[in-house]
Design a protein around this motif. Structure first.
Motif, PDB file in Angstrom:
ATOM      1  N   MET A 103      16.171  27.472  70.845  1.00  0.00           N
ATOM      2  CA  MET A 103      15.205  26.917  71.774  1.00  0.00           C
ATOM      3  C   MET A 103      15.946  26.418  73.009  1.00  0.00           C
ATOM      4  SD  MET A 103      12.671  24.994  69.062  1.00  0.00           S
ATOM      5  CE  MET A 103      11.326  24.764  70.182  1.00  0.00           C
ATOM      6  N   PRO A 104      15.265  26.337  74.138  1.00  0.00           N
ATOM      7  CA  PRO A 104      15.934  26.019  75.400  1.00  0.00           C
ATOM      8  C   PRO A 104      16.673  24.684  75.419  1.00  0.00           C
ATOM      9  CG  PRO A 104      13.705  26.785  75.807  1.00  0.00           C
ATOM     10  CD  PRO A 104      13.864  26.653  74.331  1.00  0.00           C
ATOM     11  N   GLY A 105      16.151  23.634  74.822  1.00  0.00           N
ATOM     12  CA  GLY A 105      16.771  22.318  74.893  1.00  0.00           C
ATOM     13  C   GLY A 105      17.722  22.007  73.754  1.00  0.00           C
ATOM     14  N   ASP A 106      18.104  22.998  72.979  1.00  0.00           N
ATOM     15  CA  ASP A 106      18.962  22.768  71.822  1.00  0.00           C
ATOM     16  C   ASP A 106      20.393  22.453  72.239  1.00  0.00           C
ATOM     17  OD1 ASP A 106      16.807  23.323  70.256  1.00  0.00           O
ATOM     18  OD2 ASP A 106      17.446  25.338  69.718  1.00  0.00           O
ATOM     19  N   THR A 107      21.051  21.621  71.437  1.00  0.00           N
ATOM     20  CA  THR A 107      22.454  21.315  71.693  1.00  0.00           C
ATOM     21  C   THR A 107      23.330  22.444  71.155  1.00  0.00           C
ATOM     22  OG1 THR A 107      22.787  20.188  69.587  1.00  0.00           O
ATOM     23  CG2 THR A 107      21.977  18.840  71.443  1.00  0.00           C
ATOM     24  N   LEU A 108      24.594  22.399  71.537  1.00  0.00           N
ATOM     25  CA  LEU A 108      25.542  23.401  71.061  1.00  0.00           C
ATOM     26  C   LEU A 108      25.629  23.386  69.533  1.00  0.00           C
ATOM     27  CD1 LEU A 108      27.742  25.516  71.630  1.00  0.00           C
ATOM     28  CD2 LEU A 108      29.373  23.627  71.792  1.00  0.00           C
ATOM     29  N   GLY A 109      25.662  22.196  68.941  1.00  0.00           N
ATOM     30  CA  GLY A 109      25.724  22.076  67.487  1.00  0.00           C
ATOM     31  C   GLY A 109      24.496  22.649  66.801  1.00  0.00           C
ATOM     32  N   GLN A 110      23.328  22.429  67.391  1.00  0.00           N
ATOM     33  CA  GLN A 110      22.095  22.961  66.803  1.00  0.00           C
ATOM     34  C   GLN A 110      22.077  24.480  66.859  1.00  0.00           C
ATOM     35  OE1 GLN A 110      19.437  20.713  69.319  1.00  0.00           O
ATOM     36  NE2 GLN A 110      18.948  19.275  67.666  1.00  0.00           N
ATOM     37  N   ARG A 111      22.503  25.032  67.995  1.00  0.00           N
ATOM     38  CA  ARG A 111      22.556  26.494  68.116  1.00  0.00           C
ATOM     39  C   ARG A 111      23.572  27.083  67.145  1.00  0.00           C
ATOM     40  NH1 ARG A 111      22.507  25.187  73.659  1.00  0.00           N
ATOM     41  NH2 ARG A 111      24.682  25.821  73.829  1.00  0.00           N
ATOM     42  N   ALA A 112      24.715  26.400  66.994  1.00  0.00           N
ATOM     43  CA  ALA A 112      25.743  26.876  66.060  1.00  0.00           C
ATOM     44  C   ALA A 112      25.226  26.854  64.626  1.00  0.00           C
ATOM     45  CB  ALA A 112      27.001  26.021  66.183  1.00  0.00           C
ATOM     46  N   ALA A 113      24.536  25.790  64.244  1.00  0.00           N
ATOM     47  CA  ALA A 113      23.988  25.697  62.885  1.00  0.00           C
ATOM     48  C   ALA A 113      22.995  26.827  62.629  1.00  0.00           C
ATOM     49  CB  ALA A 113      23.320  24.341  62.677  1.00  0.00           C
ATOM     50  N   ASP A 114      22.149  27.121  63.608  1.00  0.00           N
ATOM     51  CA  ASP A 114      21.180  28.209  63.441  1.00  0.00           C
ATOM     52  C   ASP A 114      21.878  29.562  63.305  1.00  0.00           C
ATOM     53  OD1 ASP A 114      19.074  26.456  63.510  1.00  0.00           O
ATOM     54  OD2 ASP A 114      18.616  26.793  65.637  1.00  0.00           O
ATOM     55  N   ARG A 115      22.931  29.773  64.090  1.00  0.00           N
ATOM     56  CA  ARG A 115      23.655  31.052  64.013  1.00  0.00           C
ATOM     57  C   ARG A 115      24.384  31.204  62.683  1.00  0.00           C
ATOM     58  NH1 ARG A 115      25.651  30.679  70.027  1.00  0.00           N
ATOM     59  NH2 ARG A 115      23.882  31.665  71.054  1.00  0.00           N
ATOM     60  N   VAL A 116      25.019  30.135  62.220  1.00  0.00           N
ATOM     61  CA  VAL A 116      25.733  30.196  60.935  1.00  0.00           C
ATOM     62  C   VAL A 116      24.752  30.469  59.800  1.00  0.00           C
ATOM     63  CG1 VAL A 116      27.010  28.810  59.249  1.00  0.00           C
ATOM     64  CG2 VAL A 116      27.693  28.784  61.647  1.00  0.00           C
ATOM     65  N   ALA A 117      23.628  29.753  59.790  1.00  0.00           N
ATOM     66  CA  ALA A 117      22.630  29.964  58.738  1.00  0.00           C
ATOM     67  C   ALA A 117      22.082  31.380  58.784  1.00  0.00           C
ATOM     68  CB  ALA A 117      21.497  28.952  58.884  1.00  0.00           C
ATOM     69  N   SER A 118      21.877  31.889  59.983  1.00  0.00           N
ATOM     70  CA  SER A 118      21.382  33.252  60.134  1.00  0.00           C
ATOM     71  C   SER A 118      22.395  34.262  59.612  1.00  0.00           C
ATOM     72  CB  SER A 118      21.061  33.525  61.606  1.00  0.00           C
ATOM     73  OG  SER A 118      20.671  34.851  61.784  1.00  0.00           O
ATOM     74  N   ALA A 119      23.663  34.044  59.921  1.00  0.00           N
ATOM     75  CA  ALA A 119      24.707  34.970  59.469  1.00  0.00           C
ATOM     76  C   ALA A 119      24.899  34.901  57.960  1.00  0.00           C
ATOM     77  CB  ALA A 119      26.024  34.662  60.179  1.00  0.00           C
ATOM     78  N   PHE A 120      24.956  33.682  57.401  1.00  0.00           N
ATOM     79  CA  PHE A 120      25.182  33.542  55.963  1.00  0.00           C
ATOM     80  C   PHE A 120      23.987  34.043  55.158  1.00  0.00           C
ATOM     81  CE2 PHE A 120      28.667  30.079  55.559  1.00  0.00           C
ATOM     82  CZ  PHE A 120      29.510  30.873  56.308  1.00  0.00           C
ATOM     83  N   GLY A 121      22.843  34.091  55.745  1.00  0.00           N
ATOM     84  CA  GLY A 121      21.648  34.544  55.037  1.00  0.00           C
ATOM     85  C   GLY A 121      21.342  36.008  55.270  1.00  0.00           C
ATOM     86  N   SER A 122      22.362  36.819  55.507  1.00  0.00           N
ATOM     87  CA  SER A 122      22.123  38.229  55.801  1.00  0.00           C
ATOM     88  C   SER A 122      22.814  39.133  54.781  1.00  0.00           C
ATOM     89  CB  SER A 122      22.640  38.570  57.205  1.00  0.00           C
ATOM     90  OG  SER A 122      24.055  38.525  57.230  1.00  0.00           O
ATOM     91  N   TRP A 123      22.275  40.329  54.630  1.00  0.00           N
ATOM     92  CA  TRP A 123      22.895  41.315  53.742  1.00  0.00           C
ATOM     93  C   TRP A 123      24.245  41.741  54.280  1.00  0.00           C
ATOM     94  CZ3 TRP A 123      22.069  42.146  48.928  1.00  0.00           C
ATOM     95  CH2 TRP A 123      20.817  41.880  48.392  1.00  0.00           C
ATOM     96  N   ARG A 124      24.369  41.767  55.595  1.00  0.00           N
ATOM     97  CA  ARG A 124      25.650  42.139  56.205  1.00  0.00           C
ATOM     98  C   ARG A 124      26.748  41.199  55.734  1.00  0.00           C
ATOM     99  NH1 ARG A 124      27.830  41.403  62.117  1.00  0.00           N
ATOM    100  NH2 ARG A 124      29.434  42.993  62.101  1.00  0.00           N
TER     101      ARG A 124
END
Length: 112
Positions: free
Chosen positions: A1-22
């Motif tokens: 989201m536009p107003g997210d902090t760097l830490g929030q964006r990082a947490a979303d990316r890590v969760a997205s990556a760890f939750g993938s078949w790749r």
């Protein structure tokens, strides 16, 4: 989201990556290669069976991944709650409009 902090964006990316078949496939290949290198290799066995160093690597990964995934889930729940509040406000406004139209037309809406 536009107003997210760097830490929030990082947490979303890590969760997205760890939750993938790749990620699962890459990790599976990594573990298989690690084990093969330590079982088959005659020299330089840096982590012989029972692969204690590999367990340490996974423990460290889990220690960092779990809080980041929980942060991302909490943010998702917060977004869902905000959407639900917006939906309620829209529904309430729409109900008011429908009631005003029904009054204007002299129609009594059915009660449930």
């Amino acid at each position: 989201m536009p107003g997210d902090t760097l830490g929030q964006r990082a947490a979303d990316r890590v969760a997205s990556a760890f939750g993938s078949w790749r990620f699962i496939w890459i990790q599976t290949l990594f573990v298989a290669a690690w084990m093969a290198a330590n079982i088959i290799g005659l020299a330089y066995r840096w982590d012989p069976y029972p692969f204690i160093l590999l367990n340490l690597v996974f423990s460290t990964q889990a220690a960092y991944a779990a809080p980041l995934i929980l942060l991302s889930q909490n943010r998702g729940a917060e977004r869902d709650r905000e959407r639900a509040e917006q939906d309620l406000a829209t529904d309430t406004e729409t109900l008011g409009i429908v009631r005003a139209m029904a009054d204007h037309l002299g129609v009594t809406p059915a009660k449930r």
